[in-house]
Design a protein around this motif. Structure first.
Motif, PDB file in Angstrom:
ATOM      1  N   MET A   1      53.118  20.522  20.612  1.00  0.00           N
ATOM      2  CA  MET A   1      53.861  20.927  21.784  1.00  0.00           C
ATOM      3  C   MET A   1      55.052  21.980  21.388  1.00  0.00           C
ATOM      4  O   MET A   1      54.989  22.276  20.079  1.00  0.00           O
ATOM      5  CB  MET A   1      54.893  19.846  22.608  1.00  0.00           C
ATOM      6  N   ASP A   2      55.661  22.656  22.466  1.00  0.00           N
ATOM      7  CA  ASP A   2      56.402  23.756  21.971  1.00  0.00           C
ATOM      8  C   ASP A   2      57.998  23.465  21.890  1.00  0.00           C
ATOM      9  O   ASP A   2      58.560  23.105  22.864  1.00  0.00           O
ATOM     10  CB  ASP A   2      56.291  24.909  23.208  1.00  0.00           C
ATOM     11  N   LEU A   3      58.672  23.563  20.684  1.00  0.00           N
ATOM     12  CA  LEU A   3      59.872  23.186  20.467  1.00  0.00           C
ATOM     13  C   LEU A   3      60.817  24.516  20.349  1.00  0.00           C
ATOM     14  O   LEU A   3      61.920  24.269  20.766  1.00  0.00           O
ATOM     15  CB  LEU A   3      59.974  22.663  18.914  1.00  0.00           C
ATOM     16  N   GLY A   4      59.946  25.752  20.263  1.00  0.00           N
ATOM     17  CA  GLY A   4      60.874  26.997  20.450  1.00  0.00           C
ATOM     18  C   GLY A   4      61.735  27.314  19.415  1.00  0.00           C
ATOM     19  O   GLY A   4      62.610  28.175  19.558  1.00  0.00           O
ATOM     20  N   GLU A   5      61.560  26.692  18.267  1.00  0.00           N
ATOM     21  CA  GLU A   5      62.299  26.885  17.054  1.00  0.00           C
ATOM     22  C   GLU A   5      62.126  28.190  16.195  1.00  0.00           C
ATOM     23  O   GLU A   5      63.009  28.642  15.518  1.00  0.00           O
ATOM     24  CB  GLU A   5      62.767  25.652  16.285  1.00  0.00           C
ATOM     25  N   HIS A   6      60.873  28.460  16.358  1.00  0.00           N
ATOM     26  CA  HIS A   6      60.763  29.668  15.410  1.00  0.00           C
ATOM     27  C   HIS A   6      61.417  30.769  15.708  1.00  0.00           C
ATOM     28  O   HIS A   6      61.963  31.415  14.736  1.00  0.00           O
ATOM     29  CB  HIS A   6      58.983  29.998  15.381  1.00  0.00           C
ATOM     30  N   ALA A   7      61.444  31.389  17.089  1.00  0.00           N
ATOM     31  CA  ALA A   7      62.229  32.446  17.424  1.00  0.00           C
ATOM     32  C   ALA A   7      63.670  32.238  17.147  1.00  0.00           C
ATOM     33  O   ALA A   7      64.438  33.216  16.564  1.00  0.00           O
ATOM     34  CB  ALA A   7      62.091  32.774  18.996  1.00  0.00           C
ATOM     35  N   TRP A   8      64.000  31.038  17.515  1.00  0.00           N
ATOM     36  CA  TRP A   8      65.478  30.685  17.333  1.00  0.00           C
ATOM     37  C   TRP A   8      65.885  30.849  15.866  1.00  0.00           C
ATOM     38  O   TRP A   8      66.961  31.549  15.508  1.00  0.00           O
ATOM     39  CB  TRP A   8      65.755  29.418  17.624  1.00  0.00           C
ATOM     40  N   LEU A   9      65.013  30.337  14.757  1.00  0.00           N
ATOM     41  CA  LEU A   9      65.353  30.409  13.440  1.00  0.00           C
ATOM     42  C   LEU A   9      65.211  31.918  12.943  1.00  0.00           C
ATOM     43  O   LEU A   9      66.327  32.389  12.140  1.00  0.00           O
ATOM     44  CB  LEU A   9      64.181  29.725  12.571  1.00  0.00           C
ATOM     45  N   ARG A  10      64.409  32.776  13.376  1.00  0.00           N
ATOM     46  CA  ARG A  10      64.397  34.317  12.842  1.00  0.00           C
ATOM     47  C   ARG A  10      65.764  34.804  13.381  1.00  0.00           C
ATOM     48  O   ARG A  10      66.242  35.623  12.635  1.00  0.00           O
ATOM     49  CB  ARG A  10      63.278  35.073  13.702  1.00  0.00           C
ATOM     50  N   ALA A  11      66.446  34.385  14.540  1.00  0.00           N
ATOM     51  CA  ALA A  11      67.693  34.916  14.950  1.00  0.00           C
ATOM     52  C   ALA A  11      68.824  34.356  14.333  1.00  0.00           C
ATOM     53  O   ALA A  11      69.887  35.161  14.431  1.00  0.00           O
ATOM     54  CB  ALA A  11      67.635  34.909  16.494  1.00  0.00           C
ATOM     55  N   ASN A  12      68.747  33.332  14.004  1.00  0.00           N
ATOM     56  CA  ASN A  12      69.899  32.496  13.579  1.00  0.00           C
ATOM     57  C   ASN A  12      70.212  32.216  12.161  1.00  0.00           C
ATOM     58  O   ASN A  12      71.192  31.959  11.747  1.00  0.00           O
ATOM     59  CB  ASN A  12      70.263  30.991  14.280  1.00  0.00           C
TER      60      ASN A  12
END
Length: 317
Positions: free
Chosen positions: A207-218
């Motif tokens: 499923m999609d946790l959405g963390e990859h983009a968040w990690l790159r940004a934060n």
């Protein structure tokens, strides 16, 4: 005859382990029967010792790491391995097999059950390690490519259906933020959560946790295994090969229940495993104290909650 013996072994398991609920002796029964089944191969395994064993596996990744790979490597060391057959992109796991065929494009979890060709093929309070030798992934895959100024730490997360229920064992974005903020000054963190196109799936939908983009940004200091795969495509055979190379250079891991935890346990060091009670038989059979440390001698710390993950990290990392 087999049915009668299985019934007898179930009764014996229920008598030997009265503390277990009624469904658990079935696992012990199957484990015992798989061990007894190995008596058929005494002559070929210990006397003639010529290549004959063909090992084929299409079940869950977790079971492959627990039971099938150590059985195959034992036969390799014994001189009796003829061929291994597995799923797509599994050759890096079977690097020792001179004849490995990637036949299957999907994993079928039922394939790992009612199969008695591999000893220790299911959960059990005890294991027979006579034909069980984990491949030395760490020494084989250690490399100079993934070396950084700080020691490597791998966070091996997952976010998928578990036991036909929503995700249970995973680190949320808030938990990742807390964990990474605590560790990134000391360690070079590699974050690993394979996407569906990078591994062969079984019944556990990713499923999609959405963390990859968040990690790159934060947390741009964190290296994402997905990004490393794109960066080193010409130097690794596939995603599994990349995982093995990165893990081989690490001594600290935070991993999740299942195949994620089993893989991280192959590389020594310290592995904090998040595995909530109420799902999986590792708890009932205390396998985080018996089986998992045997993969490599790693120190296994079983966290039963996210808060226990933080407590172990504070104490040991």
């Amino acid at each position: 005859m087999q049915r009668l013996l299985l019934k007898f072994l179930y009764v014996m398991a229920a008598i030997r382990y009265p503390q277990y609920r009624g469904d658990l002796p079935y696992f012990i029964r199957d484990n015992w029967f798989a061990r007894l089944n190995q008596l058929r191969f005494v002559r070929r395994d210990y006397l003639t010792r010529k290549p004959y064993k063909v090992i084929s596996f299409q079940g869950e990744f977790d079971q492959e790491l627990r039971y099938c790979l150590p059985f195959a490597y034992w036969h390799h060391r014994n001189g009796t391995l003829k061929q291994t057959i597995g799923c797509a992109n599994t050759k890096p796991f079977y690097y020792f097999s001179e004849n490995h065929t990637e036949r299957y494009t999907e994993r079928i979890w039922q394939k790992g059950y009612d199969s008695y060709d591999v000893p220790n093929m299911t959960h059990s309070p005890t294991y027979d390690f006579g034909k069980w030798t984990p491949p030395p992934f760490k020494s084989h895959y250690r490399n100079n490519l993934f070396v950084y100024n700080k020691p490597l730490l791998v966070i091996a997360n997952k976010y998928n259906i578990e036991w036909d229920r929503p995700p249970v064992n995973f680190l949320s974005i808030d938990a990742l933020d807390r964990l990474i903020s605590r560790l990134k000054r000391t360690y070079q963190i590699v974050y690993n959560r394979p996407l569906s196109g990078q591994i062969v799936l079984d019944n556990s939908e990713i499923m999609d946790l959405g963390e990859h983009a968040w990690l790159r940004a934060n947390h741009p200091e964190v290296l994402l295994m997905n990004d490393l795969f794109e960066q080193y495509r010409t130097q690794v055979a596939n995603y599994n090969h990349l995982q093995l190379m990165v893990y081989a250079n690490a001594d600290r891991f935070v991993s999740m229940h299942g195949g994620t935890a089993a893989l991280a346990s192959y590389f020594g060091g310290i592995n904090v495993i998040l595995s909530h009670p109420g799902g999986g038989f590792e708890h009932a059979f205390d396998e985080y104290s018996t089986l998992f440390p045997a993969f490599s001698g790693a120190k296994i710390l079983h966290a039963k909650s996210t808060e226990e993950v933080f407590a172990y990290v504070d104490q040991y990392f």
